[in-house]
Enzyme design. Structure first.
Site, PDB file in Angstrom:
ATOM      1  N   ARG A  62      11.076  -4.773   3.321  1.00 45.70           N
ATOM      2  CA  ARG A  62      11.724  -4.602   2.023  1.00 45.70           C
ATOM      3  C   ARG A  62      12.846  -5.631   1.867  1.00 45.70           C
ATOM      4  NH1 ARG A  62      16.351  -0.365   0.112  1.00 45.70           N
ATOM      5  NH2 ARG A  62      16.226  -0.806  -2.118  1.00 45.70           N
TER       6      ARG A  62
ATOM      7  N   HIS B 181      11.318   8.044   5.264  1.00 46.55           N
ATOM      8  CA  HIS B 181      10.632   6.865   4.757  1.00 46.55           C
ATOM      9  C   HIS B 181      10.664   5.692   5.728  1.00 46.55           C
ATOM     10  CE1 HIS B 181      10.550   9.155   1.107  1.00 46.55           C
ATOM     11  NE2 HIS B 181      10.104   8.155   0.384  1.00 46.55           N
TER      12      HIS B 181
ATOM     13  N   ARG C  69       7.492  -8.841   1.700  1.00 48.24           N
ATOM     14  CA  ARG C  69       6.680  -8.274   0.614  1.00 48.24           C
ATOM     15  C   ARG C  69       6.629  -9.255  -0.558  1.00 48.24           C
ATOM     16  NH1 ARG C  69      10.253  -4.018  -2.872  1.00 48.24           N
ATOM     17  NH2 ARG C  69      12.301  -4.908  -2.434  1.00 48.24           N
TER      18      ARG C  69
ATOM     19  N   HIS D 214       8.054  -1.983   3.426  1.00 53.45           N
ATOM     20  CA  HIS D 214       9.154  -1.126   3.882  1.00 53.45           C
ATOM     21  C   HIS D 214       8.877  -0.703   5.321  1.00 53.45           C
ATOM     22  CE1 HIS D 214       9.508  -1.305  -0.420  1.00 53.45           C
ATOM     23  NE2 HIS D 214      10.647  -0.626  -0.426  1.00 53.45           N
TER      24      HIS D 214
ATOM     25  N   HIS E 281     -25.335  26.739  11.408  1.00 53.57           N
ATOM     26  CA  HIS E 281     -24.490  25.636  10.962  1.00 53.57           C
ATOM     27  C   HIS E 281     -24.339  24.555  12.027  1.00 53.57           C
ATOM     28  CE1 HIS E 281     -21.035  23.313   9.655  1.00 53.57           C
ATOM     29  NE2 HIS E 281     -21.057  23.920   8.493  1.00 53.57           N
TER      30      HIS E 281
ATOM     31  N   GLU F 124      -2.692   8.219  -1.302  1.00 54.26           N
ATOM     32  CA  GLU F 124      -2.855   7.256  -0.215  1.00 54.26           C
ATOM     33  C   GLU F 124      -4.172   7.438   0.538  1.00 54.26           C
ATOM     34  OE1 GLU F 124       1.526   7.854  -0.960  1.00 54.26           O
ATOM     35  OE2 GLU F 124      -0.179   9.200  -0.576  1.00 54.26           O
TER      36      GLU F 124
ATOM     37  N   GLY G  85     -18.682  12.110   8.382  1.00 56.76           N
ATOM     38  CA  GLY G  85     -18.435  13.133   9.392  1.00 56.76           C
ATOM     39  C   GLY G  85     -17.104  13.797   9.118  1.00 56.76           C
TER      40      GLY G  85
END
Length: 669
Positions: free
Chosen positions: A523, A477, A361, A465, A264, A415, A117
């Site tokens: 991190r 970030h 991590r 992170h 449509h 990503e 979808g």
């Protein structure tokens, strides 16, 4: 009746069901099913390897409608070919409780391979499915024994190609030379707003040729012979995925509306449906398919024969390679290997003894090294952040176009594509995908993650992170709103562990559960906590008492991840001041919430109303735990560029601030 006339009659059955179902619902998209019906008829009757009697057959071809608004095409095909999707389901199109939702919803029992979808994601799912087929074939097939040998077919439209995820997925598909992936581009020149030439003028064939795809141009999508020739061309090219550019007329057969946006996304209208019936020569009543046409579509006998032939080949394979055959069956059925619980117990016991400080991590990588070697289906990757995410493990082997047997994929900076491809990998079966990126970039992957949750697929998102603690990269970030916003996605489990033990438990839970999991990891190094045997066991419950006081607590500190150590230090100061303080580590709120009421009361007694939650993220999800008499030490703005420890101090994540906040809460009547 000529072959072409017969084929058109079979295709018209799709058109009739589509326009009738949409008209009855007064909602839906009849144009795509009517436009792609001829293509679907050739593919499903002449090429698609499937068995309506067993939609779970592992070596079936996969069929995906990426332009999922045309769901009635799929529902018509499933009903006509013999899947357990009934005419009552068709009549109930888009109605509450019906199997025929507005957009296809994953239900393998009915033959619906994936939920589509959101445009482009079905195409990316198909890339994941084709990749998985190729990987499993490389690992399980042996000379003379090709037990994994199927294709992936996907329908897509202009909207899929406009969405950026199509670029991410198709670029990677070309690089990996997925030769058993064939895409049919419904080039009808129409979207909801009208003729697309005003906003979509890409040279799509050149675009895909640049990706390394095999492209067949200018296929007449209403000429079965042309479609047949295009498919034959695709089948002849084994080292590249194929794009078949099919010229079609949206709403084909509706004489006054075909070729326009009015077909449509809305019902044709009673008068136009009647006109289409006359134009197509379709004389049957709504939702009635003549027996002759049903016989022309019925694929049950053909499908049973195909699966039976495969089963004979698999039996011969199993006789010669019994261990491989058993492992293949286990993996496609989604079962974990024998002895898995022993592996988990051993690693959890080892992690419980950890001392010193380590970034979670890095703890995650330790868990991967413990779990991965005995779990060959664990298929890793990262969106170009492998050294930062620590997603590679000691048994990682990179998958490439020349060696597809690997268990680790470099997705590149993709990503969203990674998330949607991993959904396809999980849907196919045989692999458990995990992929890494920075937590802040979950924004790029977000809709793919949401689809993981909608479909309850076992996809693991390794997101490092996880706070301002990452430091110098600054607010672009540093995730702030991400953790609470991801926590509230239904069916999604988010773990934010505080050390090696909680990380080990989080990984085992992610591998064992049938649904998506996010691992939010630091991190920076954070200290390991000491626990009793009972506390070690309690980690799996999502929230537990980490440090307690003598007698009933008067204050509870609740924390996750890197802030657990802060809570422990603050509690020690408060206890030195004579306060009775409990520390609760809550690495996974959803798992804790699923515990029985007695356990939750044991950890967070209702009588203790003075509570402070501590998390370096937006505070919104914590008020339900601290209540109106509590407080939250959290982020109330974006972060800043600087050394991580300086940022924690600047934003109030200090013992002094937690203590003063706690004292304020305790002092309030």
């Amino acid at each position: 009746m000529s072959t072409s006339s017969h084929r058109r009659l079979l295709a018209n059955a799709i058109r009739a069901l589509a326009m009738d179902a949409v008209q009855k619902a007064n909602s839906g998209h009849p144009g795509m099913p009517m436009g792609m019906a001829d293509i679907a008829e050739v593919l499903w009757n002449d090429h698609l390897k499937h068995n309506p009697g067993n939609p779970h057959w592992p070596d079936r071809d996969r069929f995906v409608i990426s332009n999922g608004h045309g769901s009635m095409l799929l529902y018509a095909l499933l009903n006509l070919t013999g899947y357990p999707l009934t005419m009552d389901d068709i009549r109930g199109f888009r109605q509450l409780g019906s199997h025929t939702a507005g957009h296809p919803e994953h239900d393998l029992h009915l033959g619906i391979e994936t939920t589509t979808g959101p445009l482009g994601q079905g195409l990316a799912n198909a890339v994941g499915m084709a990749l998985t087929e190729k990987n499993l074939a490389a690992n399980f097939n042996r000379p003379g024994h090709e037990i994994v040998d199927h294709r992936t077919w996907v329908f897509l439209g202009d909207g899929c190609l406009m969405e950026g995820v199509s670029h991410e997925a198709c670029s990677l598909a070309g690089t990996l030379k997925l030769g058993k992936l064939t895409a049919f581009y419904d080039d009808n020149g129409i979207s909801i707003d009208g003729e697309v030439h005003g906003w979509f003028t890409d040279d799509t064939p050149k675009r895909f040729e640049a990706y390394g795809w095999h492209v067949v141009r200018d296929v007449d999508g209403h000429d079965p012979q042309a479609v047949e020739a295009a498919i034959a061309a695709a089948l002849s090219v084994t080292d590249r995925p194929s794009l078949l550019c099919c010229k079609t007329i949206i709403g084909f057969g509706a004489p006054n509306k075909q070729g326009t946006e009015s077909t449509h996304g809305a019902a044709l209208g009673v008068d136009e449906v009647a006109a289409a019936r006359k134009h197509l020569g379709w004389t049957s009543e709504p939702f009635v398919i003549p027996d002759e046409i049903r016989r022309g579509w019925d694929a049950r006998a053909r499908g049973a024969e195909a699966e039976g032939a495969w089963q004979k080949r698999f039996n011969a394979y199993a006789a010669q390679f019994p261990e491989l055959a058993a492992d293949y069956q286990r993996r496609v059925e989604g079962r974990l290997p024998a002895g898995w619980s022993d592996v988990v117990k051993a690693h959890v016991a080892q992690a419980a003894q950890a001392t010193g400080s380590l970034a979670t991590r890095q703890c995650s990588q330790q868990s991967l090294n413990a779990y991965g070697p005995g779990l060959p289906e664990l298929f890793g990757g990262s969106a170009d952040l492998t050294p930062s995410n620590n997603t590679n493990r000691k048994d990682s082997k990179t998958l490439t176009a020349t060696d597809v047997s690997g268990n680790y994929l470099h997705y590149g900076v993709r990503e969203f594509g990674m998330a949607a491809i991993m959904n396809g990998i999980a849907l196919h079966g045989g692999l458990i995908p995990y992929g890494g990126t920075f937590l802040v970039f979950s924004d790029y992957a977000r809709n793919g993650m949401r689809m993981s949750a909608i479909m309850k697929q076992r996809v693991i998102y390794v997101m490092t992170h996880d706070s301002i603690g990452l430091g110098e990269d600054g607010p672009t970030h540093q995730p702030v709103e991400h953790i609470p916003s991801l926590r509230i996605i239904p069916n999604m489990t988010l773990w934010r562990p505080c050390d090696a033990l909680e990380t080990a438990v989080a990984w085992s839970d992610a591998i064992e559960r049938h649904g998506p999991t996010i691992l939010a990891l630091t991190r920076q190094a954070i200290p390991a906590q000491t626990r009793s045997a009972a506390q070690v066991e309690a980690v799996r419950r999502g929230g537990y008492v980490l440090k307690d006081c003598e007698g009933a607590p008067e204050l509870i500190l609740i924390a996750t991840g890197s802030e657990v150590a802060l809570a422990v230090d603050a509690a020690q100061v408060l206890q030195q001041k004579g306060r009775r303080v409990r520390v609760v580590s809550m690495p996974c709120t959803s798992v804790f919430d699923a515990q029985d009421a007695a356990y939750r009361e044991q950890v967070l007694p209702r009588a203790v109303e003075k509570r402070v939650a501590i998390e370096a993220a937006a505070p919104e999800t914590w008020w339900r735990y601290v209540g109106t008499r509590g407080a939250v030490v959290a982020m109330h703005s974006f972060g800043a560029s600087g050394v991580g420890k300086d940022l924690f101090r600047h934003f109030g994540f200090t013992v002094d601030n937690v203590v003063s906040t706690a004292e304020r809460v305790l002092s309030e009547k």
